[in-house]
Each structure stands twice: as structure tokens, then as C-alpha cells.
Design a protein around this motif. Structure first.
Motif, PDB file in Angstrom:
ATOM      1  N   HIS A  53     -35.588 -16.980 -33.694  1.00 23.25           N
ATOM      2  CA  HIS A  53     -36.316 -17.169 -32.764  1.00 23.25           C
ATOM      3  C   HIS A  53     -37.102 -18.629 -33.714  1.00 23.25           C
ATOM      4  N   ASN A  54     -37.711 -19.496 -32.733  1.00 20.72           N
ATOM      5  CA  ASN A  54     -38.850 -20.492 -33.530  1.00 20.72           C
ATOM      6  C   ASN A  54     -37.828 -21.302 -33.575  1.00 20.72           C
ATOM      7  N   TYR A  55     -36.445 -21.841 -33.579  1.00 18.63           N
ATOM      8  CA  TYR A  55     -35.371 -23.106 -33.627  1.00 18.63           C
ATOM      9  C   TYR A  55     -35.048 -23.760 -32.720  1.00 18.63           C
ATOM     10  N   LEU A  56     -36.154 -25.040 -32.563  1.00 20.57           N
ATOM     11  CA  LEU A  56     -36.716 -25.595 -30.893  1.00 20.57           C
ATOM     12  C   LEU A  56     -35.142 -26.616 -30.443  1.00 20.57           C
ATOM     13  N   GLY A  57     -35.609 -25.639 -28.963  1.00 20.27           N
ATOM     14  CA  GLY A  57     -34.291 -25.298 -27.974  1.00 20.27           C
ATOM     15  C   GLY A  57     -32.959 -24.850 -27.577  1.00 20.27           C
TER      16      GLY A  57
END
Length: 553
Positions: A53-57
Motif C-alpha cells: 500500500h501507499n505506492y502511488l500508481g
């Protein structure tokens, strides 16, 4: 590298660790046209988690899918990625590092990027480890949303226990803090917990309860079971630093209130350690780094590392410019070779360094076209495994890959190999070419090949050409082809021909292979002419020769 051990592959950068930080660094370095090897033990810290999670894209991506995509992206630009465990590293007297592997030959790199991560050491509570990454969690930003509004427990195992309980209160109003074996909290902390509605449970935790693989509660030593659907713990974060300790890099302890929370390798903001030439990135250097931060740290380290290599390359080029070789045949050698054959050192530089400097003189040394005899003699062959000896900027290897061959391409120059890998990426054939650094007089690629091609393997000095060609012949599989193309003599414009340079006829080449009777079938043996421009740009005729033989059986 001046003291390379026989058989060692050498790269600009060896990356130890194939997680987000390592692959991010490898991608950036490969795009910078560096030769890169990634040694991946296949033990990512986030493997127990179903999603990242929180990995943009890429929100919610399965961790192993993200890594598989990262490996493919780095490999597309020429990075080589191998499975294995690096067990140690040491500095080499001539510069660079040697990395030992538990399950493969040692490799060498001008620089090291270590991204081995950390180990989460869990409290010794029965049932805890079995639920790690599922019902037992540690990071609210990684897992808080997934357990929002649900009953969550926090196990007090560090001085941060109250902080963690208050933090998780953001995601759910049903938080229970188990004091377990921790000292009692302070009056102010009790007030904060009460104000936020966090329940404190006294008594030692005996085990974690689960049913059908799902966490259901926390059993106290008293026998009481407190129903919970998730339990938060603070592991002890221990850096995977074994590969670095032989270099004198020992972990630093992170302490709070006299308790060690974990260990890490100290480094500056770019990841540079106290050992020149060694960088670290990701959790091995920052215990609290999350996935996207680790990837960013890998990129930052790669940029600093490449800048360091550029500075070294520039220093070498300046030294070469200030102290040119006094051998009058050097200029002739530049015209003599039509590909990247080995060249003997005429000064203090190694052969590899001399060829690196030669390639740095221009963005393209050779024409970019495959050798004409290769195209003519190979076009009708059934594609299989090919070995290109002295691949230079990769024109022959790329052409072969486009025809469907799986190619192992070798060269003495890391600069040339990096450039060749870039041409392969541009041509979309990266997955068909394995670029390998070899000083062919010392080390040789492993395996058997359906085609072995040696194009213009000449040298100004002590290149053991006959021994190399015998090894080339040994590498030809039954029914396979050996193709040797060379010059028949010096060009007419050469004013100082060097008597050390041999120009054997095809018949002499065949004899030097010392073939057993009936072992080889001769398909081509003779001279041919081709057009080549002289140093003034005028087209002229050059005589070359070729030997093409097939191993019988």
C-alpha cells in the motif's frame, strides 16, 4: 580491475538485494548505461503480506507482482538479475569489490549497492509468528485501512507502546493495549489513553488465539481471552548486514529508554557508507522506511553512485590524455580492430581500462552494423544458442537476437557492454542477450553453443589468440558452427606495422585448433575483399579472411 580473480564476472555495480530499493537502483543505473548485476536472495520482507500500500500508481499490488514487474523493467535496460545469496564482500587492492556467493561463482563490481533489508524479530509469544502479516501487524499505514473499525489489540513490547496504541486509535475506536511484560505506564500516558478510549489490560499475554487461520483473540496467563481481530506488535528490526561486515561495516543500534529497537547500517543522505564505493538503501539503512521510500532511496543512491563512477571515469580519461601511450602502433590498433578484441597494456593501465577509455572517446566507435560475413554465413542457420566473442557495442549480438538467437555476448570493456545493452534495449531484444564481462585470456563463458562467432580477434601484444580460439571450438555443440573472421594483414596506410601482431590464414587457424580427425567439417576457408575508409575518409579495399567449420556428430 587490476587483480580480478580468474573466472570472475565484473560489473560497474553489484547490487545485493532484489527488493524495491535494489531494483529501483538497478533500473536507474542500467538506464545510465552502467553494467549492473542484482543478486536476489528471494526473501522480501513484505512477502507475508497479501498487498502493498501507499505506492502511488500501484496501490494494493501484491508484493511479489511488484517485484516481478521491477525485475522485468530493470532487465529491459540490460541489468542482469540472478537468484542467489551473497555471503560476504571484500575490497580489492586495485579498487572495487569481490562478492562471494553461497550458490554460485564470485563476482566483482567497481561499486556496491547493498539493499538487503532487515529481519523482523517477533516477541516470543506462542501463535504470534503464525499470524505475522495476516492478523498480526505492525504498521498502521500499511494495514490500518484493512482493519478499520475492527477490534485491534496492541502488545506492549517497546517504549513506543502507548504511542502505537494512540496511533492505531485513528483507524478504530476499539483499541486494547496489553501491558504484557512492560513497565507500568506513566500518569500522563494513562490519562492520554483514557481520553482516547483505549482500554489497558494488565497481565502477561500467554498466546495468540486463531480459528480457521484467522486471529480471534489474545489469551492471558490467567486464562482470560480478550476477543480481537488484529494484534499490533513492535518487532525488533535487525539489519541484514552480514555481507557488509567483511568490509568493516557493523550495524548501529537504535535505542530508546535503554532498549534496543533495532540495528541499521549508518550512511549519509545519499546512502554512502564510511567505506568508499559502498552504498546502502532501504530498510538496511532506515528501519522505518516503507516500500515507496525504499524505492526512492534506491534511486537516490543510484544517482550518487553513478556520479561517483563518472568522476572516476573522468579522472582516468584525464590521466590517459596527459600520459598517452608511447607505442607508435597504438593508432594502428584503433584501425586494426573491427570489434572489441583484447588489447595489451602499454603503460600502467589494465587492458580493460584502456578499452574503456577508447570507447569513452565517442558515443559510437563502430558503424553499428553487423559484420557482413556473419550476416552472410549465419542468415540461413536455424537459430539456437550463440556466443559472440568480443561483442564491442553489440551490433552482431543485436542482429543475432533479432534473427531469433539466444546470445551470450562478451567483451573486455564494461563501457562497451553498457553501450551494447542500451542498443539491445532500443532494439527490443534485451531478453535474448546475456552480456558478460570476460578477459578471454583469463576467463571464458560457460556452456555449449550452436554458433560461436569470433570477429576480428586481434591484438597489439600478448593476446593468447590460439588458446582463446581453441576454447571457442570446445564451446561448440555437436552440429554447431564456429565462425572466425580476421584481417589478412595491415592496412596499406599503416606506416609502422607491428611485427607482434599475427595474421594467420584460415588454414593456419584450423591447424591451431588441433582438431581430431573427422571432428570438423570445413564449410568456408578463404580470403575476401571489402571496402573500408582510410583515415582521411577515402574508400579503399581491405583483405580479410574467414573460416567456417561445423562440429560433426
Amino acid at each position: 580491475m587490476s587483480d580480478s580473480t580468474q573466472g570472475c564476472d565484473t560489473y560497474d555495480v553489484v547490487v545485493v538485494g532484489g527488493g524495491a530499493a535494489g531494483l529501483s537502483g538497478a533500473l536507474a543505473l542500467a538506464r545510465a548505461r552502467r553494467s549492473v548485476l542484482v543478486i536476489d536472495a528471494g526473501e522480501p520482507r513484505n512477502a507475508p503480506a497479501a498487498h502493498a500500500h501507499n505506492y502511488l500508481g500501484r496501490e494494493g499490488v501484491p508484493p511479489r507482482e511488484l517485484l516481478a514487474d521491477g525485475r522485468a523493467e530493470a532487465a529491459a535496460y540490460g541489468a542482469r538479475i540472478v537468484a542467489g545469496v551473497a555471503v560476504g564482500a571484500r575490497a580489492l587492492p586495485g579498487g572495487g569489490f569481490r562478492v562471494e556467493r553461497a550458490d554460485g561463482p564470485a563476482v566483482e563490481g567497481r561499486r556496491l549497492l547493498v539493499t538487503t533489508g532487515l529481519v523482523d524479530e517477533l516477541p516470543p509469544v506462542p501463535g504470534l509468528a503464525e499470524q505475522w502479516g495476516a492478523g498480526v501487524l505492525h504498521c498502521p499505514y500499511c494495514h490500518g485501512w484493512e482493519v478499520r473499525t475492527r477490534p485491534v489489540g496492541v502488545l506492549a513490547t517497546s517504549p513506543l507502546a502507548v504511542h502505537h496504541a494512540l496511533l492505531w486509535r485513528q483507524w478504530t475506536d476499539d483499541v486494547t493495549l496489553f501491558r504484557h511484560l512492560a513497565d507500568d505506564f506513566g500518569e500522563e500516558e494513562h490519562e492520554q489513553l483514557a481520553a482516547r478510549g483505549v482500554t489497558v489490560v494488565e497481565g502477561e499475554v500467554a498466546r495468540v488465539e486463531a480459528r480457521d487461520g484467522r486471529l480471534t483473540g489474545v489469551r492471558l496467563a490467567s486464562g482470560e481471552v480478550v476477543a480481537r481481530e488484529a494484534l499490533v506488535v513492535q518487532p525488533r528490526f535487525t539489519a541484514r548486514s552480514g555481507v557488509l561486515e567483511g568490509l568493516g561495516l557493523v550495524p548501529t543500534a537504535m535505542e530508546m529508554s535503554g532498549q534496543v529497537l533495532g540495528t541499521y547500517i549508518a550512511a549519509d543522505p545519499t546512502g554512502a557508507t564510511d567505506v568508499p564505493g559502498v552504498w546502502v538503501a532501504g530498510n538496511v539503512a532506515n528501519l522505518m522506511e516503507q516500500l515507496v521510500g525504499a524505492a526512492a532511496a534506491g534511486l537516490k543512491a543510484a544517482a550518487a553512485l553513478n556520479a561517483d563512477l563518472v568522476a572516476e571515469d573522468t579522472r582516468r580519461a584525464v590521466e590517459a590524455r596527459r600520459s598517452p601511450s608511447t607505442d607508435p602502433g597504438d593508432r594502428m590498433t584503433d584501425d586494426l580492430t573491427d570489434d572489441s578484441a583484447a588489447r595489451t597494456d602499454t603503460g600502467t593501465r589494465t587492458d580493460a581500462e584502456m578499452w574503456d577509455d577508447r570507447y569513452r572517446e565517442s558515443d559510437r566507435i563502430w558503424s553499428g552494423n553487423p559484420n557482413t560475413v556473419l550476416v552472410r554465413e549465419v542468415a540461413d542457420l536455424e537459430p539456437g544458442r550463440a556466443l559472440d566473442l568480443g561483442c564491442g557495442e553489440g551490433a552482431d549480438a543485436v542482429w543475432l537476437a533479432r534473427q531469433g538467437w539466444h546470445v551470450t555476448a562478451t567483451d573486455l570493456s564494461r563501457v562497451a557492454l553498457g553501450r551494447a545493452a542500451g542498443h539491445a534495449a532500443d532494439a527490443g531484444v534485451t531478453d535474448r542477450i546475456d552480456w558478460q564481462w570476460h578477459d578471454l585470456g583469463v576467463s571464458f563463458p560457460e556452456g555449449e553453443f550452436d554458433l560461436v562467432s569470433a570477429q576480428f580477434l586481434h591484438s597489439m601484444g600478448d593476446l593468447p589468440r590460439e588458446r582463446i580460439l581453441r576454447r571457442a571450438a570446445d564451446a561448440v555443440a555437436p552440429g554447431g558452427i564456429l565462425l572466425v573472421v580476421g584481417h589478412a594483414g595491415f592496412p596499406h596506410w599503416e606506416k609502422n606495422p607491428d611485427p607482434r601482431v599475427p595474421f594467420p590464414t584460415p588454414e593456419e587457424v584450423l591447424a591451431s585448433l588441433e582438431p581430431a580427425p573427422g571432428e570438423w567439417e570445413v564449410l568456408l576457408s578463404g580470403e575476401h575483399e571489402r571496402v573500408q575508409n582510410d583515415p582521411d575518409g577515402n574508400p579503399t579495399t581491405r583483405t580479410d579472411n574467414a573460416l567456417k567449420i561445423r562440429r560433426t556428430g
